[in-house]
Scaffold this motif. Structure first.
Motif, mmCIF file in Angstrom:
data_model
loop_
_atom_site.group_PDB
_atom_site.id
_atom_site.type_symbol
_atom_site.label_atom_id
_atom_site.label_comp_id
_atom_site.label_asym_id
_atom_site.label_seq_id
_atom_site.Cartn_x
_atom_site.Cartn_y
_atom_site.Cartn_z
ATOM 1 N N PHE A 174 -7.924 23.214 -23.645
ATOM 2 C CA PHE A 174 -6.486 23.291 -23.881
ATOM 3 C C PHE A 174 -5.803 23.902 -22.657
ATOM 4 O O PHE A 174 -6.201 24.973 -22.195
ATOM 5 C CB PHE A 174 -6.174 24.130 -25.119
ATOM 6 C CG PHE A 174 -6.737 23.569 -26.399
ATOM 7 C CD1 PHE A 174 -6.021 22.668 -27.157
ATOM 8 C CD2 PHE A 174 -8.003 23.949 -26.836
ATOM 9 C CE1 PHE A 174 -6.543 22.147 -28.330
ATOM 10 C CE2 PHE A 174 -8.540 23.439 -27.999
ATOM 11 C CZ PHE A 174 -7.799 22.524 -28.754
ATOM 12 N N ALA A 187 -2.200 19.220 -18.533
ATOM 13 C CA ALA A 187 -3.365 18.640 -19.208
ATOM 14 C C ALA A 187 -3.916 17.461 -18.425
ATOM 15 O O ALA A 187 -5.132 17.309 -18.278
ATOM 16 C CB ALA A 187 -2.975 18.214 -20.624
ATOM 17 N N GLN A 226 -6.016 18.925 -24.105
ATOM 18 C CA GLN A 226 -4.799 18.903 -24.898
ATOM 19 C C GLN A 226 -3.822 19.955 -24.385
ATOM 20 O O GLN A 226 -4.196 20.876 -23.660
ATOM 21 C CB GLN A 226 -5.111 19.153 -26.375
ATOM 22 C CG GLN A 226 -6.035 18.110 -26.998
ATOM 23 C CD GLN A 226 -6.193 18.318 -28.487
ATOM 24 O OE1 GLN A 226 -5.221 18.462 -29.227
ATOM 25 N NE2 GLN A 226 -7.443 18.343 -28.940
ATOM 26 N N THR A 227 -2.567 19.800 -24.800
ATOM 27 C CA THR A 227 -1.495 20.703 -24.368
ATOM 28 C C THR A 227 -1.168 21.677 -25.486
ATOM 29 O O THR A 227 -1.053 21.286 -26.649
ATOM 30 C CB THR A 227 -0.237 19.913 -23.992
ATOM 31 O OG1 THR A 227 -0.525 19.088 -22.857
ATOM 32 C CG2 THR A 227 0.911 20.842 -23.658
ATOM 33 N N ARG A 262 -7.698 17.426 -16.702
ATOM 34 C CA ARG A 262 -8.747 16.469 -17.070
ATOM 35 C C ARG A 262 -9.306 15.772 -15.828
ATOM 36 O O ARG A 262 -10.522 15.593 -15.701
ATOM 37 C CB ARG A 262 -8.191 15.440 -18.055
ATOM 38 C CG ARG A 262 -9.204 14.361 -18.408
ATOM 39 C CD ARG A 262 -8.780 13.530 -19.582
ATOM 40 N NE ARG A 262 -9.861 12.656 -20.020
ATOM 41 C CZ ARG A 262 -9.866 11.962 -21.143
ATOM 42 N NH1 ARG A 262 -8.838 12.048 -21.979
ATOM 43 N NH2 ARG A 262 -10.901 11.200 -21.466
ATOM 44 N N ASP A 274 5.030 15.891 -24.183
ATOM 45 C CA ASP A 274 3.841 15.106 -23.848
ATOM 46 C C ASP A 274 3.765 14.737 -22.383
ATOM 47 O O ASP A 274 2.759 14.194 -21.943
ATOM 48 C CB ASP A 274 3.781 13.832 -24.695
ATOM 49 C CG ASP A 274 5.055 13.018 -24.592
ATOM 50 O OD1 ASP A 274 6.019 13.507 -23.979
ATOM 51 O OD2 ASP A 274 5.081 11.890 -25.125
ATOM 52 N N GLY A 288 -1.789 15.244 -29.485
ATOM 53 C CA GLY A 288 -2.425 16.031 -28.437
ATOM 54 C C GLY A 288 -1.621 17.206 -27.964
ATOM 55 O O GLY A 288 -1.963 17.823 -26.956
ATOM 56 N N VAL A 289 -0.526 17.553 -28.654
ATOM 57 C CA VAL A 289 0.331 18.680 -28.262
ATOM 58 C C VAL A 289 0.466 19.609 -29.457
ATOM 59 O O VAL A 289 0.738 19.174 -30.584
ATOM 60 C CB VAL A 289 1.726 18.200 -27.806
ATOM 61 C CG1 VAL A 289 2.612 19.390 -27.456
ATOM 62 C CG2 VAL A 289 1.603 17.266 -26.620
ATOM 63 N N ARG A 290 0.253 20.886 -29.236
ATOM 64 C CA ARG A 290 0.412 21.908 -30.278
ATOM 65 C C ARG A 290 1.427 22.939 -29.806
ATOM 66 O O ARG A 290 1.439 23.314 -28.625
ATOM 67 C CB ARG A 290 -0.922 22.601 -30.587
ATOM 68 C CG ARG A 290 -2.026 21.632 -31.033
ATOM 69 C CD ARG A 290 -3.377 22.329 -31.017
ATOM 70 N NE ARG A 290 -4.460 21.409 -31.281
ATOM 71 C CZ ARG A 290 -5.116 21.336 -32.445
ATOM 72 N NH1 ARG A 290 -4.782 22.145 -33.433
ATOM 73 N NH2 ARG A 290 -6.111 20.474 -32.603
#
Length: 389
Positions: A275, A312, A330-331, A316, A307, A349-351
């Motif tokens: 993350f 992120a 993920q972000t 990767r 996003d 993929g974003v929290r």
């Protein structure tokens, strides 16, 4: 086959890594306990071994625990096959030879699962004139000829023990070899960086800058109006919350520098994935996130991109360049100092959390093994890995 998925399965005393096609069909597995690999169809043999080696870098050592020691080279080509007098048929009255006795699989050969076609090395293709109505004659790889029985043939696809007619199948796509990082040194080790290191340097709170501020009386009690000081306080709070996750098998890096002078605020690495954590400090505000906008208190919603954050994506690319497996990132966006946070919707993929809510990441598992967690962490902590990010 880069779309193959490797999943871990543990039940009834078994510990296996299954290799599945994109539709979920299992085509093989590795048994960690016995150190063997089982392939359900020979055409997927290389794809299964490549997928397992990509997912578990120490797989060769695992297989070698029970297999007899030997050179790690391809097995010698089999002897010239014995061709029966009649293609695909036995002579009437001929003695039936006993089937080969099963024994431990030699090194470099694939083990056989009960009730499944043997996954053995397929003999090289031999040019033979095509027969108009008779299936290709069986080829003996090594040892006595197996007992006669029906051999299913599905179109032109070769089965175990049959020489392909139109030539060998193309090799499955292989992942390129990971790059090699220089040895870690104290000057390239990012594990010692503190949260908000870039802000500390801008505010003169690192090195000689801190001594100068103390000498000139800049360390005073009244509130500093510089907004960077509040942002630094937010980075410290988030860093302290992330440190709590280390007791659950997670690793944390702070202020990961990028070549353009920016930073990834925090990088969280653990069994649940990687993350890229960034901080947004908005003291005393009520924040609402939804539909690509941010509204503060009762103000007008403003465009707020979630996003499209580069942290992120760049993390990767940097990590996968030196790992032999996929490293999805993920972000995570953490708001600090807010009085309320409402999250209506976020992209995949974003929290989005408040600082105390990051603890919900602690129980996440199933993405990386402990060995892979350490490999990703070793790459991420090396400053040299981020020079091309």
């Amino acid at each position: 086959m880069q779309d193959l998925k490797v999943t871990s399965w543990q039940l009834f005393g078994h510990d296996r890594l299954y290799v599945n096609l994109p539709d979920g069909t299992a085509i093989g597995w590795a048994d960690r306990g016995s150190g063997t690999i089982t392939v359900l169809h020979p055409r997927y043999r290389d794809a299964v071994t490549d997928a397992l080696a990509r997912q578990v870098p120490d797989l060769p050592a695992l297989v070698g625990e029970e297999a007899p020691a030997g050179p790690q080279t391809p097995p010698a080509p089999p002897p010239v096959p014995r061709i029966p007098p009649m293609r695909g048929m036995r002579k009437r009255g001929a003695a039936q030879e006993a089937p080969p006795v099963r024994g431990p699989a030699p090194a470099g050969e694939v083990a056989r699962a009960p009730g499944v076609a043997p996954a053995v090395e397929v003999a090289p293709a031999v040019e033979a004139p095509p027969a108009p109505s008779v299936a290709p004659a069986p080829k003996t790889v090594d040892g006595p000829e197996p007992a006669a029985g029906p051999v299913p043939v599905a179109g032109p696809v070769p089965v175990v023990g049959l020489a392909p007619v139109a030539g060998p199948e193309p090799e499955p796509a292989r992942r390129r070899r990971p790059a090699v990082l220089p040895a870690l040194t104290p000057s390239t080790d990012l594990a010692s960086r503190r949260p908000g290191a870039g802000l500390r340097e801008q505010l003169g709170e690192s090195g000689t800058g801190a001594l100068v501020r103390a000498a000139t009386g800049a360390l005073r009690r009244h509130k500093d109006a510089d907004p960077r000081r509040g942002a630094l306080a937010g980075e410290r709070r988030v860093g302290a919350e992330l440190k709590r996750l280390t007791r659950h098998g997670w690793r944390v890096l702070h202020s990961v520098p990028l070549p353009d002078g920016t930073e990834i605020g925090h990088l969280l690495i653990g069994p649940g994935g990687v993350f890229a954590v960034s901080t947004d400090h908005r003291p005393g505000a009520s924040v609402r996130i939804g539909d690509g906008t941010l509204r503060t208190d009762n103000g007008t919603p403003q465009p707020y991109e979630l996003d499209g954050r580069p942290g992120a994506r760049r993390a990767r690319a940097a990590l996968e360049a030196y790992c032999a497996f996929d490293v999805p990132v993920q972000t995570v966006l953490v708001f600090t100092g807010v009085t309320a946070l409402e999250v209506a919707s976020t992209p995949a993929g974003v929290r989005v959390f408040r600082e105390r809510q990051v603890s919900v990441l602690a129980p996440l598992t199933g993405v990386f093994t402990p060995t892979q967690v350490e490999r990703v962490y070793d790459v991420a902590r090396n400053r040299e890995a981020w020079l091309d990010a």
